[in-house]
Scaffold this active site. Structure first.
Site, PDB file in Angstrom:
ATOM      1  N   GLU A 276      76.117  48.692 109.363  1.00 15.91           N
ATOM      2  CA  GLU A 276      75.002  48.399 108.444  1.00 15.91           C
ATOM      3  C   GLU A 276      75.117  46.988 107.876  1.00 15.91           C
ATOM      4  O   GLU A 276      75.311  46.803 106.681  1.00 15.91           O
ATOM      5  CB  GLU A 276      74.921  49.451 107.326  1.00 15.91           C
ATOM      6  CG  GLU A 276      76.221  49.689 106.606  1.00 15.91           C
ATOM      7  CD  GLU A 276      76.149  50.736 105.515  1.00 15.91           C
ATOM      8  OE1 GLU A 276      75.266  51.607 105.546  1.00 15.91           O
ATOM      9  OE2 GLU A 276      77.009  50.667 104.615  1.00 15.91           O
ATOM     10  N   CYS A 355      68.824  23.049  83.066  1.00 14.63           N
ATOM     11  CA  CYS A 355      69.626  22.308  82.101  1.00 14.63           C
ATOM     12  C   CYS A 355      71.009  22.943  81.992  1.00 14.63           C
ATOM     13  O   CYS A 355      71.389  23.445  80.932  1.00 14.63           O
ATOM     14  CB  CYS A 355      68.932  22.302  80.751  1.00 14.63           C
ATOM     15  SG  CYS A 355      67.231  21.768  80.884  1.00 14.63           S
TER      16      CYS A 355
HETATM   17  C1  LIG Z   1      76.008  45.005 100.814  1.00 14.42           C
HETATM   18  C2  LIG Z   1      76.361  46.152 101.675  1.00 14.42           C
HETATM   19  C3  LIG Z   1      76.232  46.053 103.064  1.00 14.42           C
HETATM   20  C4  LIG Z   1      75.827  44.770 103.762  1.00 14.42           C
HETATM   21  O1  LIG Z   1      76.806  43.791 103.626  1.00 14.42           O
HETATM   22  P1  LIG Z   1      76.594  42.352 104.343  1.00 14.42           P
HETATM   23  O2  LIG Z   1      77.769  41.561 103.890  1.00 14.42           O
HETATM   24  O3  LIG Z   1      75.300  41.825 103.857  1.00 14.42           O
HETATM   25  O4  LIG Z   1      76.586  42.596 105.817  1.00 14.42           O
HETATM   26  C5  LIG Z   1      76.487  47.170 103.817  1.00 14.42           C
HETATM   27  N1  LIG Z   1      76.877  48.339 103.231  1.00 14.42           N
HETATM   28  C6  LIG Z   1      77.031  48.459 101.906  1.00 14.42           C
HETATM   29  C7  LIG Z   1      77.447  49.752 101.332  1.00 14.42           C
HETATM   30  C8  LIG Z   1      76.794  47.373 101.088  1.00 14.42           C
HETATM   31  O5  LIG Z   1      76.962  47.489  99.760  1.00 14.42           O
END
Ligand SMILES: *Cc1c(COP(=O)(O)O)cnc(C)c1O
Length: 415
Positions: A276, A355
Protein backbone atom coordinates in the site's frame (compact mmCIF):
# COMPACT_ATOMS: atom_id res chain seq x y z
CA UNK A 1 23.03 22.11 -2.54
CA UNK A 2 19.59 21.85 -4.05
CA UNK A 3 19.40 19.46 -6.98
CA UNK A 4 17.55 20.28 -10.19
CA UNK A 5 13.99 19.03 -10.44
CA UNK A 6 13.37 16.15 -12.81
CA UNK A 7 13.06 17.40 -16.39
CA UNK A 8 9.82 19.30 -16.79
CA UNK A 9 7.37 17.31 -18.86
CA UNK A 10 6.22 19.07 -22.05
CA UNK A 11 2.75 19.68 -20.60
CA UNK A 12 4.20 21.22 -17.42
CA UNK A 13 6.69 23.36 -19.33
CA UNK A 14 3.97 24.72 -21.63
CA UNK A 15 1.67 25.52 -18.74
CA UNK A 16 4.45 27.23 -16.74
CA UNK A 17 5.00 29.55 -19.71
CA UNK A 18 1.30 30.13 -20.29
CA UNK A 19 0.26 31.11 -16.76
CA UNK A 20 0.22 34.79 -15.85
CA UNK A 21 1.90 36.10 -12.71
CA UNK A 22 -1.45 36.40 -11.01
CA UNK A 23 -2.18 32.75 -11.80
CA UNK A 24 0.88 31.70 -9.80
CA UNK A 25 1.67 29.87 -7.65
CA UNK A 26 0.04 26.79 -9.08
CA UNK A 27 0.12 23.06 -8.63
CA UNK A 28 0.49 21.27 -11.94
CA UNK A 29 -0.21 17.55 -12.11
CA UNK A 30 0.79 15.67 -15.24
CA UNK A 31 -1.78 12.89 -15.49
CA UNK A 32 -0.19 11.45 -18.63
CA UNK A 33 3.04 11.02 -16.67
CA UNK A 34 1.06 9.52 -13.77
CA UNK A 35 -0.56 6.97 -16.08
CA UNK A 36 2.83 6.06 -17.53
CA UNK A 37 4.38 5.62 -14.09
CA UNK A 38 1.51 3.55 -12.73
CA UNK A 39 1.49 1.31 -15.80
CA UNK A 40 5.21 0.66 -15.27
CA UNK A 41 4.76 -0.04 -11.53
CA UNK A 42 1.86 -2.38 -12.21
CA UNK A 43 3.83 -4.17 -14.96
CA UNK A 44 6.75 -4.71 -12.56
CA UNK A 45 4.54 -6.35 -9.94
CA UNK A 46 3.34 -9.94 -10.24
CA UNK A 47 -0.33 -10.04 -11.12
CA UNK A 48 -1.30 -11.70 -7.86
CA UNK A 49 0.22 -8.95 -5.72
CA UNK A 50 -2.51 -6.54 -4.71
CA UNK A 51 -1.70 -2.84 -4.97
CA UNK A 52 -3.57 -0.41 -2.75
CA UNK A 53 -2.92 3.33 -2.81
CA UNK A 54 -2.55 5.08 0.56
CA UNK A 55 -4.93 8.00 -0.04
CA UNK A 56 -3.27 10.29 2.49
CA UNK A 57 -0.32 10.83 0.12
CA UNK A 58 -2.50 12.83 -2.26
CA UNK A 59 -6.29 12.56 -2.29
CA UNK A 60 -7.06 15.00 -5.12
CA UNK A 61 -10.10 13.53 -6.91
CA UNK A 62 -8.39 13.64 -10.33
CA UNK A 63 -5.41 11.73 -8.91
CA UNK A 64 -7.57 9.09 -7.20
CA UNK A 65 -9.53 8.60 -10.43
CA UNK A 66 -6.37 8.40 -12.58
CA UNK A 67 -5.03 5.65 -10.29
CA UNK A 68 -8.17 3.55 -10.48
CA UNK A 69 -7.21 1.36 -13.50
CA UNK A 70 -3.93 0.36 -11.83
CA UNK A 71 -4.83 -0.25 -8.19
CA UNK A 72 -6.84 -2.97 -6.49
CA UNK A 73 -8.10 -0.56 -3.86
CA UNK A 74 -7.35 2.34 -1.55
CA UNK A 75 -6.15 2.55 2.03
CA UNK A 76 -8.01 5.24 3.98
CA UNK A 77 -7.16 6.40 7.48
CA UNK A 78 -10.03 8.62 8.61
CA UNK A 79 -13.76 9.08 8.25
CA UNK A 80 -13.00 12.05 5.99
CA UNK A 81 -10.84 10.00 3.63
CA UNK A 82 -13.37 7.20 3.74
CA UNK A 83 -16.21 9.48 2.61
CA UNK A 84 -14.06 11.30 0.04
CA UNK A 85 -12.52 8.21 -1.59
CA UNK A 86 -15.86 6.38 -1.50
CA UNK A 87 -17.48 9.25 -3.37
CA UNK A 88 -14.62 9.83 -5.83
CA UNK A 89 -14.01 6.23 -6.91
CA UNK A 90 -17.30 4.54 -6.08
CA UNK A 91 -17.13 0.80 -5.71
CA UNK A 92 -13.36 0.63 -5.23
CA UNK A 93 -12.34 -1.71 -2.39
CA UNK A 94 -11.26 0.17 0.73
CA UNK A 95 -9.12 -0.80 3.68
CA UNK A 96 -9.71 1.32 6.76
CA UNK A 97 -6.62 1.90 8.90
CA UNK A 98 -5.20 4.47 11.26
CA UNK A 99 -4.77 4.84 15.01
CA UNK A 100 -7.50 6.45 17.08
CA UNK A 101 -10.58 5.49 15.09
CA UNK A 102 -13.67 6.95 16.72
CA UNK A 103 -16.92 5.02 17.23
CA UNK A 104 -18.57 7.30 14.65
CA UNK A 105 -15.87 6.57 12.07
CA UNK A 106 -16.13 2.82 12.63
CA UNK A 107 -19.92 3.04 12.32
CA UNK A 108 -19.51 5.02 9.08
CA UNK A 109 -17.11 2.38 7.73
CA UNK A 110 -19.52 -0.42 8.61
CA UNK A 111 -22.43 1.40 7.02
CA UNK A 112 -20.52 2.11 3.81
CA UNK A 113 -19.39 -1.50 3.51
CA UNK A 114 -15.62 -1.06 3.82
CA UNK A 115 -13.94 -4.32 2.70
CA UNK A 116 -11.44 -4.67 5.51
CA UNK A 117 -10.42 -3.09 8.78
CA UNK A 118 -6.84 -2.68 9.90
CA UNK A 119 -7.31 -2.98 13.65
CA UNK A 120 -4.70 -1.12 15.66
CA UNK A 121 -5.46 -2.00 19.30
CA UNK A 122 -7.35 -4.40 21.56
CA UNK A 123 -9.71 -1.59 22.57
CA UNK A 124 -10.47 -0.91 18.91
CA UNK A 125 -11.10 -4.61 18.32
CA UNK A 126 -13.72 -4.72 21.11
CA UNK A 127 -15.33 -1.54 19.80
CA UNK A 128 -15.44 -2.83 16.22
CA UNK A 129 -16.99 -6.12 17.39
CA UNK A 130 -19.63 -4.29 19.41
CA UNK A 131 -20.56 -1.94 16.56
CA UNK A 132 -20.50 -4.72 13.94
CA UNK A 133 -22.92 -6.81 15.99
CA UNK A 134 -25.32 -3.88 16.16
CA UNK A 135 -24.89 -2.21 12.75
CA UNK A 136 -23.94 -5.03 10.37
CA UNK A 137 -25.13 -8.25 12.01
CA UNK A 138 -25.65 -9.93 8.63
CA UNK A 139 -21.99 -9.49 7.60
CA UNK A 140 -18.70 -10.99 8.70
CA UNK A 141 -16.22 -8.16 8.89
CA UNK A 142 -12.72 -8.90 7.62
CA UNK A 143 -10.04 -7.85 10.09
CA UNK A 144 -6.34 -7.49 9.48
CA UNK A 145 -4.56 -7.02 12.78
CA UNK A 146 -1.90 -4.36 12.43
CA UNK A 147 1.28 -5.24 14.31
CA UNK A 148 4.27 -3.13 15.19
CA UNK A 149 6.74 -5.89 14.46
CA UNK A 150 10.38 -5.96 15.43
CA UNK A 151 12.49 -5.29 12.40
CA UNK A 152 16.08 -6.19 11.92
CA UNK A 153 17.90 -2.87 12.44
CA UNK A 154 20.16 -3.51 9.49
CA UNK A 155 17.23 -3.61 7.10
CA UNK A 156 16.00 -0.19 8.16
CA UNK A 157 19.20 1.78 7.76
CA UNK A 158 18.46 4.98 5.95
CA UNK A 159 14.71 4.98 6.45
CA UNK A 160 13.42 8.35 7.46
CA UNK A 161 10.18 7.65 9.29
CA UNK A 162 10.32 4.40 11.24
CA UNK A 163 6.84 3.53 12.45
CA UNK A 164 7.61 0.05 13.63
CA UNK A 165 10.19 -1.94 15.52
CA UNK A 166 10.37 0.74 18.22
CA UNK A 167 7.85 2.31 20.59
CA UNK A 168 5.11 3.99 18.53
CA UNK A 169 1.33 4.50 18.81
CA UNK A 170 0.79 2.41 15.65
CA UNK A 171 -0.59 -1.09 15.64
CA UNK A 172 -0.58 -3.83 18.24
CA UNK A 173 2.45 -4.91 20.17
CA UNK A 174 3.66 -8.34 19.07
CA UNK A 175 3.20 -9.39 22.73
CA UNK A 176 -0.55 -9.03 22.19
CA UNK A 177 -0.69 -11.40 19.22
CA UNK A 178 -1.91 -14.41 21.16
CA UNK A 179 -4.61 -12.39 22.95
CA UNK A 180 -5.83 -10.89 19.67
CA UNK A 181 -5.95 -14.22 17.88
CA UNK A 182 -7.89 -15.70 20.82
CA UNK A 183 -10.38 -12.80 20.81
CA UNK A 184 -11.00 -13.31 17.11
CA UNK A 185 -11.22 -17.09 17.08
CA UNK A 186 -12.80 -18.26 20.35
CA UNK A 187 -16.33 -17.65 19.15
CA UNK A 188 -17.18 -14.59 21.21
CA UNK A 189 -17.12 -12.24 18.24
CA UNK A 190 -18.87 -14.16 15.44
CA UNK A 191 -19.27 -10.99 13.34
CA UNK A 192 -15.52 -10.59 12.93
CA UNK A 193 -13.22 -12.72 10.82
CA UNK A 194 -9.46 -12.70 11.38
CA UNK A 195 -8.38 -12.41 7.78
CA UNK A 196 -4.71 -11.65 8.23
CA UNK A 197 -1.93 -9.37 9.34
CA UNK A 198 -1.05 -5.81 8.40
CA UNK A 199 2.18 -3.93 9.00
CA UNK A 200 3.61 -0.64 7.78
CA UNK A 201 6.94 -0.29 9.46
CA UNK A 202 8.90 2.49 7.79
CA UNK A 203 9.11 5.01 4.98
CA UNK A 204 11.95 5.68 2.63
CA UNK A 205 13.06 2.11 2.04
CA UNK A 206 14.87 0.98 -1.11
CA UNK A 207 13.80 -2.26 -2.78
CA UNK A 208 16.20 -4.67 -0.97
CA UNK A 209 15.26 -3.24 2.48
CA UNK A 210 11.61 -3.20 1.55
CA UNK A 211 11.81 -6.87 0.54
CA UNK A 212 13.62 -7.83 3.72
CA UNK A 213 10.85 -6.16 5.74
CA UNK A 214 8.13 -7.85 3.65
CA UNK A 215 9.74 -11.26 4.14
CA UNK A 216 10.00 -10.81 7.88
CA UNK A 217 6.34 -9.69 8.13
CA UNK A 218 5.13 -12.66 6.08
CA UNK A 219 7.18 -15.22 7.98
CA UNK A 220 6.06 -13.75 11.31
CA UNK A 221 2.42 -13.97 10.17
CA UNK A 222 2.94 -17.55 8.95
CA UNK A 223 4.41 -18.53 12.32
CA UNK A 224 1.46 -16.93 14.11
CA UNK A 225 -1.01 -18.85 11.93
CA UNK A 226 0.91 -22.08 12.52
CA UNK A 227 1.10 -21.58 16.30
CA UNK A 228 -2.66 -21.02 16.59
CA UNK A 229 -3.67 -23.34 13.76
CA UNK A 230 -5.73 -20.56 12.20
CA UNK A 231 -5.77 -19.71 8.51
CA UNK A 232 -4.39 -16.27 7.69
CA UNK A 233 -5.11 -15.61 4.07
CA UNK A 234 -3.90 -12.02 3.64
CA UNK A 235 -0.80 -10.12 4.59
CA UNK A 236 -0.40 -6.41 3.83
CA UNK A 237 3.23 -5.37 4.08
CA UNK A 238 2.69 -1.61 3.94
CA UNK A 239 4.07 1.23 1.87
CA UNK A 240 7.13 3.39 2.36
CA UNK A 241 8.90 2.86 -0.97
CA UNK A 242 11.70 5.42 -1.20
CA UNK A 243 11.48 8.73 -3.00
CA UNK A 244 14.90 10.37 -3.12
CA UNK A 245 14.48 14.16 -3.09
CA UNK A 246 18.24 14.73 -3.26
CA UNK A 247 18.61 12.55 -6.36
CA UNK A 248 15.41 12.92 -8.40
CA UNK A 249 16.75 10.63 -11.13
CA UNK A 250 17.18 7.71 -8.70
CA UNK A 251 13.88 5.86 -8.61
CA UNK A 252 12.65 3.00 -6.47
CA UNK A 253 13.54 -0.26 -8.20
CA UNK A 254 10.06 -1.63 -8.85
CA UNK A 255 11.44 -4.39 -11.11
CA UNK A 256 13.68 -5.79 -8.35
CA UNK A 257 10.92 -5.37 -5.79
CA UNK A 258 8.39 -7.12 -8.02
CA UNK A 259 10.79 -10.01 -8.66
CA UNK A 260 11.35 -10.40 -4.91
CA UNK A 261 7.63 -10.30 -4.21
CA UNK A 262 7.12 -12.98 -6.85
CA UNK A 263 9.57 -15.25 -4.98
CA UNK A 264 7.82 -14.50 -1.70
CA UNK A 265 4.40 -15.18 -3.20
CA UNK A 266 5.67 -18.49 -4.61
CA UNK A 267 6.86 -19.50 -1.16
CA UNK A 268 3.35 -18.83 0.24
CA UNK A 269 1.03 -19.82 -2.61
CA UNK A 270 -2.16 -19.63 -0.53
CA UNK A 271 -1.51 -16.13 0.69
CA UNK A 272 -2.78 -12.88 -0.80
CA UNK A 273 0.08 -10.40 -0.52
CA UNK A 274 -0.69 -6.72 -0.63
CA UNK A 275 1.35 -3.50 -0.69
CA UNK A 276 0.00 0.00 0.00
CA UNK A 277 2.39 2.69 -1.20
CA UNK A 278 1.47 6.36 -1.33
CA UNK A 279 4.44 8.65 -1.95
CA UNK A 280 6.25 6.57 -4.57
CA UNK A 281 3.10 6.36 -6.70
CA UNK A 282 2.19 10.04 -6.96
CA UNK A 283 5.18 12.16 -5.90
CA UNK A 284 6.70 12.49 -9.36
CA UNK A 285 3.55 13.62 -11.19
CA UNK A 286 3.21 16.87 -9.20
CA UNK A 287 4.88 20.27 -9.61
CA UNK A 288 4.60 23.54 -7.71
CA UNK A 289 5.27 26.47 -10.02
CA UNK A 290 5.79 30.01 -8.83
CA UNK A 291 7.40 33.33 -9.61
CA UNK A 292 10.27 35.24 -8.06
CA UNK A 293 8.89 38.42 -6.48
CA UNK A 294 12.18 39.83 -5.29
CA UNK A 295 15.87 38.96 -5.00
CA UNK A 296 17.74 40.40 -2.06
CA UNK A 297 21.10 40.34 -0.32
CA UNK A 298 21.40 39.78 3.39
CA UNK A 299 24.66 39.46 5.31
CA UNK A 300 26.48 37.88 2.44
CA UNK A 301 23.72 35.56 1.24
CA UNK A 302 21.17 35.97 -1.52
CA UNK A 303 17.48 35.22 -1.17
CA UNK A 304 14.80 34.84 -3.81
CA UNK A 305 11.37 35.46 -2.34
CA UNK A 306 8.67 33.69 -4.36
CA UNK A 307 4.89 33.89 -4.44
CA UNK A 308 3.54 31.28 -2.05
CA UNK A 309 5.82 29.21 0.15
CA UNK A 310 5.82 26.34 2.61
CA UNK A 311 2.16 26.99 3.51
CA UNK A 312 1.50 25.49 0.06
CA UNK A 313 4.47 23.13 -0.18
CA UNK A 314 5.38 22.06 3.31
CA UNK A 315 7.35 19.00 2.20
CA UNK A 316 10.85 20.53 2.47
CA UNK A 317 10.06 21.95 5.92
CA UNK A 318 8.68 18.68 7.29
CA UNK A 319 11.32 16.44 5.76
CA UNK A 320 14.19 18.87 6.31
CA UNK A 321 15.37 18.78 2.72
CA UNK A 322 15.77 21.21 -0.17
CA UNK A 323 12.96 20.76 -2.66
CA UNK A 324 14.46 20.06 -6.08
CA UNK A 325 13.66 22.90 -8.44
CA UNK A 326 14.26 24.32 -11.87
CA UNK A 327 14.44 27.97 -12.88
CA UNK A 328 12.50 29.00 -15.96
CA UNK A 329 13.82 32.47 -16.85
CA UNK A 330 11.27 35.02 -17.97
CA UNK A 331 12.18 37.22 -20.89
CA UNK A 332 9.00 39.27 -20.61
CA UNK A 333 9.88 42.99 -20.53
CA UNK A 334 10.33 44.34 -16.99
CA UNK A 335 7.22 46.50 -16.55
CA UNK A 336 8.55 48.92 -13.92
CA UNK A 337 10.63 52.09 -14.15
CA UNK A 338 12.97 50.90 -11.33
CA UNK A 339 15.67 48.24 -11.77
CA UNK A 340 14.79 44.56 -11.78
CA UNK A 341 16.29 42.89 -8.70
CA UNK A 342 18.75 40.14 -9.59
CA UNK A 343 21.19 37.70 -8.02
CA UNK A 344 24.86 38.57 -8.22
CA UNK A 345 26.27 35.24 -7.11
CA UNK A 346 25.71 31.65 -8.23
CA UNK A 347 23.54 30.41 -5.38
CA UNK A 348 20.31 31.64 -3.87
CA UNK A 349 18.09 30.49 -1.06
CA UNK A 350 14.48 30.31 -2.24
CA UNK A 351 11.99 31.38 0.39
CA UNK A 352 8.26 32.07 0.47
CA UNK A 353 6.07 34.92 1.65
CA UNK A 354 5.62 33.81 5.24
CA UNK A 355 6.94 35.92 8.09
CA UNK A 356 8.96 33.11 9.60
CA UNK A 357 12.56 32.01 8.99
CA UNK A 358 11.24 28.47 8.53
CA UNK A 359 9.65 29.34 5.20
CA UNK A 360 12.54 27.97 3.15
CA UNK A 361 11.83 25.92 0.06
CA UNK A 362 15.37 25.29 -1.15
CA UNK A 363 18.87 26.37 -0.16
CA UNK A 364 21.92 26.95 -2.34
CA UNK A 365 19.94 26.74 -5.55
CA UNK A 366 22.33 27.15 -8.48
CA UNK A 367 20.67 30.12 -10.17
CA UNK A 368 23.24 32.62 -11.46
CA UNK A 369 21.56 35.81 -12.61
CA UNK A 370 18.15 34.86 -11.20
CA UNK A 371 15.84 37.88 -11.54
CA UNK A 372 12.52 39.04 -10.21
CA UNK A 373 9.85 37.76 -12.59
CA UNK A 374 11.66 34.48 -13.33
CA UNK A 375 9.75 31.32 -12.59
CA UNK A 376 10.78 28.55 -10.26
CA UNK A 377 9.25 25.12 -10.63
CA UNK A 378 9.56 22.63 -7.77
CA UNK A 379 9.41 18.94 -8.66
CA UNK A 380 8.45 15.80 -6.73
CA UNK A 381 5.47 17.73 -5.36
CA UNK A 382 2.74 15.20 -6.08
CA UNK A 383 2.64 13.59 -2.62
CA UNK A 384 2.59 14.96 0.94
CA UNK A 385 2.76 18.46 -0.53
CA UNK A 386 -0.37 20.66 -0.74
CA UNK A 387 -2.46 18.39 1.49
CA UNK A 388 -0.01 18.41 4.42
CA UNK A 389 0.51 22.18 4.31
CA UNK A 390 -0.79 24.82 6.72
CA UNK A 391 -2.73 26.73 4.06
CA UNK A 392 -4.33 29.37 6.21
CA UNK A 393 -1.23 30.63 7.96
CA UNK A 394 -0.90 34.32 6.93
CA UNK A 395 -4.00 34.18 4.70
CA UNK A 396 -2.31 34.31 1.32
CA UNK A 397 -4.42 33.22 -1.66
CA UNK A 398 -4.51 29.54 -2.52
CA UNK A 399 -2.57 28.27 -5.52
CA UNK A 400 -4.27 27.27 -8.76
CA UNK A 401 -4.66 23.59 -9.57
CA UNK A 402 -4.12 22.23 -13.06
CA UNK A 403 -4.53 18.62 -14.08
CA UNK A 404 -2.70 18.22 -17.36
CA UNK A 405 -2.55 15.54 -19.98
CA UNK A 406 -4.85 12.54 -19.67
CA UNK A 407 -7.58 14.60 -18.02
CA UNK A 408 -7.52 17.25 -20.75
CA UNK A 409 -7.55 14.52 -23.39
CA UNK A 410 -10.57 12.95 -21.66
CA UNK A 411 -12.38 16.29 -21.54
CA UNK A 412 -11.60 16.90 -25.22
CA UNK A 413 -12.84 13.43 -26.07
CA UNK A 414 -16.13 14.08 -24.30
CA UNK A 415 -16.63 17.42 -26.04
C1 LIG B 1 1.22 6.51 5.19
C2 LIG B 1 0.94 5.06 5.12
C3 LIG B 1 1.22 4.34 3.96
C4 LIG B 1 1.89 4.96 2.75
O1 LIG B 1 3.21 5.31 3.04
P1 LIG B 1 4.14 5.94 1.87
O2 LIG B 1 5.41 6.27 2.57
O3 LIG B 1 3.42 7.13 1.36
O4 LIG B 1 4.30 4.89 0.82
C5 LIG B 1 0.85 3.02 3.91
N1 LIG B 1 0.26 2.41 4.98
C6 LIG B 1 0.00 3.07 6.12
C7 LIG B 1 -0.65 2.36 7.24
C8 LIG B 1 0.34 4.40 6.24
O5 LIG B 1 0.10 5.05 7.38
Amino acid sequence: MTTPAPDLTPAVRDRVHALTSEELPAYLYDLTALHGHLAAVRAALPERIELYYAAKANPEPEILAALRPYVDGYEVSSGGELAHVGKTVPGAPLAFGGPGKTPAEIAQALETGVERFHVESVHELHMLADLAARLAPERRIAVLARFNLPVDDGSLDGSSLAMGGRPTPFGLDPDQADEVVALLTDGRYPHLELRGVHAHLASGLEAPEQLAVAESIVSWAAALAERHRVPLSEVTVGGGMAVDYAHPERRFDWAAFGAGLARLADAYPDLTLRIEPGRALTAYCGWYATEVLDVKHSHGEEFAVVRGGTHHLRTPATKGHDQPCTVVPSDAPWPHPWPRSAAEGDRVTVTGQLCTPKDVLARAVPAPGLRAGDRVVFGIAGAYAWNISHHDFLMHPRPGFHFLGAEEADAAGEG
